[in-house]
Enzyme design. Structure first.
Site, mmCIF file in Angstrom:
data_model
loop_
_atom_site.group_PDB
_atom_site.id
_atom_site.type_symbol
_atom_site.label_atom_id
_atom_site.label_comp_id
_atom_site.label_asym_id
_atom_site.label_seq_id
_atom_site.Cartn_x
_atom_site.Cartn_y
_atom_site.Cartn_z
ATOM 1 N N LYS A 59 42.032 22.432 47.617
ATOM 2 C CA LYS A 59 42.941 22.964 46.592
ATOM 3 C C LYS A 59 44.272 22.215 46.634
ATOM 4 C CE LYS A 59 40.642 26.651 44.907
ATOM 5 N NZ LYS A 59 40.415 27.015 43.509
ATOM 6 N N GLU A 107 43.573 32.331 48.802
ATOM 7 C CA GLU A 107 42.347 31.722 48.278
ATOM 8 C C GLU A 107 41.140 32.226 49.051
ATOM 9 O OE1 GLU A 107 42.792 29.132 45.660
ATOM 10 O OE2 GLU A 107 40.709 29.790 45.428
ATOM 11 N N ASP A 108 40.178 32.686 48.321
ATOM 12 C CA ASP A 108 38.860 33.027 48.877
ATOM 13 C C ASP A 108 38.924 34.040 50.023
ATOM 14 O OD1 ASP A 108 38.141 31.329 46.906
ATOM 15 O OD2 ASP A 108 36.945 29.988 48.150
ATOM 16 N N ASP A 149 44.764 32.982 43.550
ATOM 17 C CA ASP A 149 44.094 32.075 42.621
ATOM 18 C C ASP A 149 42.818 32.693 42.050
ATOM 19 O OD1 ASP A 149 43.758 29.615 41.360
ATOM 20 O OD2 ASP A 149 42.500 28.850 42.979
ATOM 21 N N ASP A 150 42.086 33.415 42.883
ATOM 22 C CA ASP A 150 40.797 33.965 42.435
ATOM 23 C C ASP A 150 40.988 35.106 41.442
ATOM 24 O OD1 ASP A 150 39.149 32.281 44.181
ATOM 25 O OD2 ASP A 150 40.233 33.329 45.751
ATOM 26 N N TYR A 158 36.132 18.749 45.400
ATOM 27 C CA TYR A 158 36.281 20.157 45.029
ATOM 28 C C TYR A 158 34.889 20.720 44.781
ATOM 29 C CZ TYR A 158 38.592 24.031 42.507
ATOM 30 O OH TYR A 158 39.026 25.258 42.098
ATOM 31 N N ARG A 192 35.315 34.868 51.849
ATOM 32 C CA ARG A 192 34.528 34.743 50.603
ATOM 33 C C ARG A 192 34.734 33.328 50.076
ATOM 34 N NH1 ARG A 192 35.495 32.715 46.307
ATOM 35 N NH2 ARG A 192 36.751 34.058 45.002
ATOM 36 N N ASN A 208 30.683 29.794 41.596
ATOM 37 C CA ASN A 208 30.623 28.508 42.294
ATOM 38 C C ASN A 208 29.926 28.682 43.635
ATOM 39 O OD1 ASN A 208 32.254 27.112 40.362
ATOM 40 N ND2 ASN A 208 34.044 28.152 41.191
HETATM 41 N N1 LIG Z 1 35.366 29.340 38.055
HETATM 42 C C1 LIG Z 1 36.383 29.718 38.766
HETATM 43 O O1 LIG Z 1 37.491 29.202 38.609
HETATM 44 C C2 LIG Z 1 36.227 30.788 39.788
HETATM 45 C C3 LIG Z 1 34.995 31.212 40.175
HETATM 46 N N2 LIG Z 1 34.874 32.183 41.110
HETATM 47 C C4 LIG Z 1 33.516 32.536 41.531
HETATM 48 O O2 LIG Z 1 33.215 33.848 41.159
HETATM 49 C C5 LIG Z 1 32.321 34.397 42.091
HETATM 50 C C6 LIG Z 1 32.808 35.779 42.472
HETATM 51 O O3 LIG Z 1 34.065 35.687 43.090
HETATM 52 P P1 LIG Z 1 34.931 37.008 43.347
HETATM 53 O O4 LIG Z 1 35.100 37.783 42.120
HETATM 54 O O5 LIG Z 1 36.124 36.595 44.072
HETATM 55 O O6 LIG Z 1 33.950 37.768 44.340
HETATM 56 P P2 LIG Z 1 33.928 39.302 44.690
HETATM 57 O O7 LIG Z 1 33.146 39.425 45.940
HETATM 58 O O8 LIG Z 1 35.289 39.866 44.646
HETATM 59 O O9 LIG Z 1 33.095 39.957 43.484
HETATM 60 C C7 LIG Z 1 31.735 39.773 43.292
HETATM 61 C C8 LIG Z 1 31.252 40.835 42.351
HETATM 62 O O10 LIG Z 1 29.920 40.533 41.986
HETATM 63 C C9 LIG Z 1 29.144 41.703 42.146
HETATM 64 N N3 LIG Z 1 27.766 41.355 42.440
HETATM 65 C C10 LIG Z 1 27.264 40.794 43.545
HETATM 66 N N4 LIG Z 1 25.935 40.633 43.421
HETATM 67 C C11 LIG Z 1 25.605 41.115 42.206
HETATM 68 C C12 LIG Z 1 24.403 41.239 41.493
HETATM 69 N N5 LIG Z 1 23.241 40.813 41.996
HETATM 70 N N6 LIG Z 1 24.433 41.805 40.269
HETATM 71 C C13 LIG Z 1 25.593 42.216 39.751
HETATM 72 N N7 LIG Z 1 26.769 42.124 40.364
HETATM 73 C C14 LIG Z 1 26.772 41.574 41.583
HETATM 74 C C15 LIG Z 1 29.782 42.456 43.279
HETATM 75 O O11 LIG Z 1 29.357 43.805 43.186
HETATM 76 P P3 LIG Z 1 29.832 44.938 44.217
HETATM 77 O O12 LIG Z 1 31.269 45.140 43.914
HETATM 78 O O13 LIG Z 1 28.986 46.096 43.858
HETATM 79 O O14 LIG Z 1 29.583 44.403 45.584
HETATM 80 C C16 LIG Z 1 31.257 42.240 42.942
HETATM 81 O O15 LIG Z 1 31.673 43.153 41.995
HETATM 82 C C17 LIG Z 1 32.216 33.401 43.231
HETATM 83 O O16 LIG Z 1 31.023 32.677 43.101
HETATM 84 C C18 LIG Z 1 33.375 32.480 43.021
HETATM 85 O O17 LIG Z 1 33.075 31.162 43.425
HETATM 86 C C19 LIG Z 1 35.943 32.812 41.650
HETATM 87 C C20 LIG Z 1 37.189 32.428 41.313
HETATM 88 C C21 LIG Z 1 37.424 31.342 40.398
HETATM 89 C C1 LIG Z 2 37.232 28.104 42.031
HETATM 90 C C2 LIG Z 2 37.504 29.126 43.012
HETATM 91 O O1 LIG Z 2 38.646 29.375 43.336
HETATM 92 C C3 LIG Z 2 36.416 29.847 43.601
HETATM 93 O O2 LIG Z 2 35.268 29.655 43.221
HETATM 94 O O3 LIG Z 2 36.683 30.653 44.494
HETATM 95 MG MG LIG Z 3 38.757 30.496 45.120
#
Ligand SMILES: NC(=O)C1=CN([C@@H]2O[C@H](COP(=O)(O)OP(=O)(O)OC[C@H]3O[C@@H](n4cnc5c(N)ncnc54)[C@H](OP(=O)(O)O)[C@@H]3O)[C@@H](O)[C@H]2O)C=CC1
Ligand SMILES: CC(=O)C(=O)O
Ligand SMILES: [Mg+2]
Length: 649
Positions: A268, A340-341, A363-364, A197, A250, A505
């Site tokens: 997953k 997912e993603d 999931d996200d 993972y 993503r 991540n």
């Molecule tokens: N720990 C866990 O279980 C999980 C972790 N994640 C991680 O979270 C991260 C984001 O995922 P997700 O929310 O789906 O992605 P999204 O693409 O939906 O969201 C990313 C966000 O970050 C913003 N962003 C990007 N670059 C910057 C920056 N330099 N400064 C400030 N804001 C910024 C984007 O802004 P804008 O909208 O303006 O483009 C957007 O709002 C990934 O790395 C993913 O691996 C996700 C799910 C689960």
């Molecule tokens: C953990 C997860 O689902 C992610 O980083 O997208």
């Molecule tokens: Mg994910």
């Protein structure tokens, strides 16, 4: 290989770990062993006893006795069957309609048996089995136990220096001996989770084209438009209960990896089995390939996907719709589809569009929200304040960020009886353009609008931290090292115990490292991250960082949906899952500064989450498995797949 009602035809080679038949060919009758699973009613017991059912004529006995007592008597009734997760016979349980239609499972003997990941036991085949199944000479003389096989595999895996080598060794094992793979993973979950993972799966996806050996899931590309039902039928399993699907746009915080995102559904789903007990053959990994906008991949000669830019708009929507309809037609309304993603411009819309017609879960957005809320509920024991007393600031306002924000607001609203709008007022988000404020409202994506509060615009995170004065800082930006020294120091200057969650991540994208969080906060931060960090020593004290990852939630959450026969996901189930996870954090964990329990206990945690989710499903009238088992935790445990070997006769 397995073939339903086709007992004389065996596949020549498994194409992947799930035993897809690439070709079917006749094999000598002597080499056919038949495991016949009759339409047994719930009174059939398999408690360690052998079941053998004559198939008549040339088809000799067989079956597998198995050592886990699968048919648990929960609440005075044998609560099994109905196509649910239970590994009733140590084999897959038949779906409901097959309870009245006899079906059979053919298991190839001899060389083919050793190539069948579902049934292969390698050196663990007994003398008797070697005789009965034409294995003499195909194996060296020694016979080893399952435990010794695990010990040897762990020894081998530890020899590899590179995480990707370990990943490939694990994937090879999954395709060679499925039960050994799952036992290894379950017995060594904390060591192997980062291998199968995050973070390693991220690197595996980036290099998926080069390391690709055998397909591990179903690829549905634009080429399959108009015949997705047909394509689904190529998958060798019929009784699917969970699908994890991505379109690869993503992948973690690594961006668009196109078709190579397949590593994510595969990873997953292996956690669905190892952590949540959903049997492997009920799991279907799917990658929807609509192209990629990743120029590097488009120019990579080893790229495995469609070489075109991403289809969008109607073309995209039509392919997804055909997929969603085909899944429901093939597997029924109770199959769980986990998105997912996906990129956020599709993720929210897909969830909204299919949330009322299908059993879907993102999931996200939802799983991440539930795990973070659990950590925050648990953190109350360490910091003393209630959820409503905190001020929250997110870096990243996409799926994870706004998903978490909304669930926190829902929980505050539930706890304090304030309207949701009011509960949102202490929650602030920063995106790539700065703090989300009301003057930006017109141009914001719909999922950001509820978070556009009155404030002057601020461009960067440090300014936002100084202005908002958060007690909780959450990173969901996908951009590494954005929690700078100044950001963490400011959090530490504002709070005795700042809560800092760096969720992005894989590790390279984490907003800060565990070491940075503890050092810059002088050891006062309550820290957790999406990908794991090793314990950190700071000024003579060892700090153990927690892992805030949706892997704590989705396996148990999915199990709860499946075992209750839920037909829709409801926010109340997410809240219930959070509360169940938070309740598993012990005083011993708190004493180490942890807000999550260790993964080593995950099966028990998942059973509790599953039970809480199922309770909600029943309360809300969304459960279809009736009557409701009285002891749902016990029921969840009884449903879980065990990787123990069966004895073949
Ligand atoms: N720990 C866990 O279980 C999980 C972790 N994640 C991680 O979270 C991260 C984001 O995922 P997700 O929310 O789906 O992605 P999204 O693409 O939906 O969201 C990313 C966000 O970050 C913003 N962003 C990007 N670059 C910057 C920056 N330099 N400064 C400030 N804001 C910024 C984007 O802004 P804008 O909208 O303006 O483009 C957007 O709002 C990934 O790395 C993913 O691996 C996700 C799910 C689960
Ligand atoms: C953990 C997860 O689902 C992610 O980083 O997208
Ligand atoms: Mg994910």
């Amino acid at each position: 290989m397995l073939s339903l009602n086709r007992s004389c035809f065996l596949s020549s080679s498994g194409v992947n770990g799930s035993g897809i038949a690439a070709k079917r060919h006749r094999v000598p009758a002597a080499h056919v062993r038949v495991a016949c699973l009759r339409p047994m009613k719930a009174e059939a017991t398999t408690n360690g006893g052998d079941m053998s059912v004559a198939m008549g004529g040339a088809m000799k006995e067989i079956l597998l006795s198995h050592d886990n007592s699968a048919t648990a008597d929960v609440d005075g009734e044998l609560a099994t069957m109905n196509g649910d997760v239970k590994d009733v016979y140590g084999e897959d349980s038949p779906p409901e309609d097959q309870l009245v239609t006899p079906w059979s499972v053919s298991v190839a003997s001899g060389y083919s048996l050793l190539r069948d990941p579902h049934h292969n036991k390698g050196l663990a085949f007994s003398e008797k089995e070697r005789d009965a199944h034409y294995l003499r000479g195909l194996l060296p003389p020694t016979i080893v136990s399952h435990e010794l096989q695990v010990k040897k595999m762990m020894h081998n895996i530890r020899q590899y220096q590179l995480p990707l080598q370990k990943y490939m060794a694990m994937m090879d094992l999954q395709e060679m001996n499925e039960r050994l793979f799952y036992k290894l993973l379950m017995d060594n979950v904390e060591e192997l989770l980062p291998v199968v993972y995050t973070p390693t799966v991220g690197e595996a996806c980036q290099k998926y084209g080069s390391i690709f050996r055998r397909p591990q899931g179903l690829y549905i590309s634009l080429k399959e438009k108009g015949r997705i039902r047909e394509v689904l039928k190529n998958w060798p399993e019929r009784n699917i209960q969970v699908i994890v699907v991505t379109d690869g746009e993503r992948i973690l915080g690594l961006g668009d990896l196109g078709c190579q995102g397949m590593g994510i559904p595969v990873g997953k789903l292996s956690l669905y089995t190892a952590l949540g007990g959903v049997r492997p053959s009920a799991c279907l990994p799917v990658t929807i390939d609509v192209g990629t906008n990743n120029e590097k991949l488009l120019n990579d000669e080893f790229y495995i996907g469609l070489r075109q830019r991403r289809a969008t708009g109607q073309e995209y929507a039509e392919l997804l719709h055909e997929f969603m309809c085909a899944v429901k037609q093939n597997y029924g309304e109770r199959v769980l589809i986990q998105f997912e993603d996906f990129a956020n411009h599709n993720a929210f819309d897909l969830l909204a569009k299919y949330g009322t017609t299908h059993l879907v879960f993102n999931d996200d957005i939802q799983g991440t929200a539930s795990v973070v809320l659990a950590g925050l509920i648990a953190a109350q024991k360490l910091v003393g304040a209630s959820l409503a007393d905190h001020r929250y600031l997110f870096l990243g306002a996409g799926e994870a960020g706004t998903g978490i924000a909304e669930l926190i607001a829902l929980e505050i609203s539930k706890q304090t009886n304030v309207p949701l709008d009011l509960a949102r007022q202490n929650i602030w988000l920063v995106d790539s353009k700065g703090l989300i404020v009301s003057s930006r409202k017109e141009t914001l994506q719909h999922f950001k609008k509820p978070w556009a509060h009155e404030h002057k615009p601020l461009q960067n995170l440090v300014d936002a931290v100084k202005a908002i004065r958060p007690t909780v800082l959450i990173g969901t930006s996908g951009v590494g090292r954005t929690f700078t020294k100044e950001v963490v120091e400011t959090m530490a200057s504002l709070n005795e115990k700042p809560i800092i969650l760096a969720l992005s991540n894989p590790t390279s994208q984490s907003e800060c490292t565990a070491q940075e969080a503890y050092r810059w906060s002088e050891g006062r931060a309550i820290f957790a991250s999406g990908s794991p960090f090793s314990p950190v020593e700071y000024e003579g004290k060892v700090f153990v960082p927690g892992q805030a990852n949706n892997a704590y939630i989705f396996p148990g959450f999915g199990l709860g949906l499946i075992m209750s026969g839920a037909i829709h996901v409801h926010d109340a189930m997410l809240l219930a899952a959070s509360e169940a996870l938070a309740a598993q954090v012990t005083q011993e964990n708190f004493d180490k500064g942890l807000i999550y329990p260790p993964f080593s206990n995950i099966r028990k945690i998942s059973a509790n989450i599953a039970a809480s989710v199922a309770v909600k499903a029943y309360e809300l009238g969304l459960a279809t498995r009736l009557p409701q088992p009285v002891d749902l935790v016990k029921f969840a445990e009884s449903c879980m797949y065990s990787p123990a070997y069966r004895n073949y006769r």
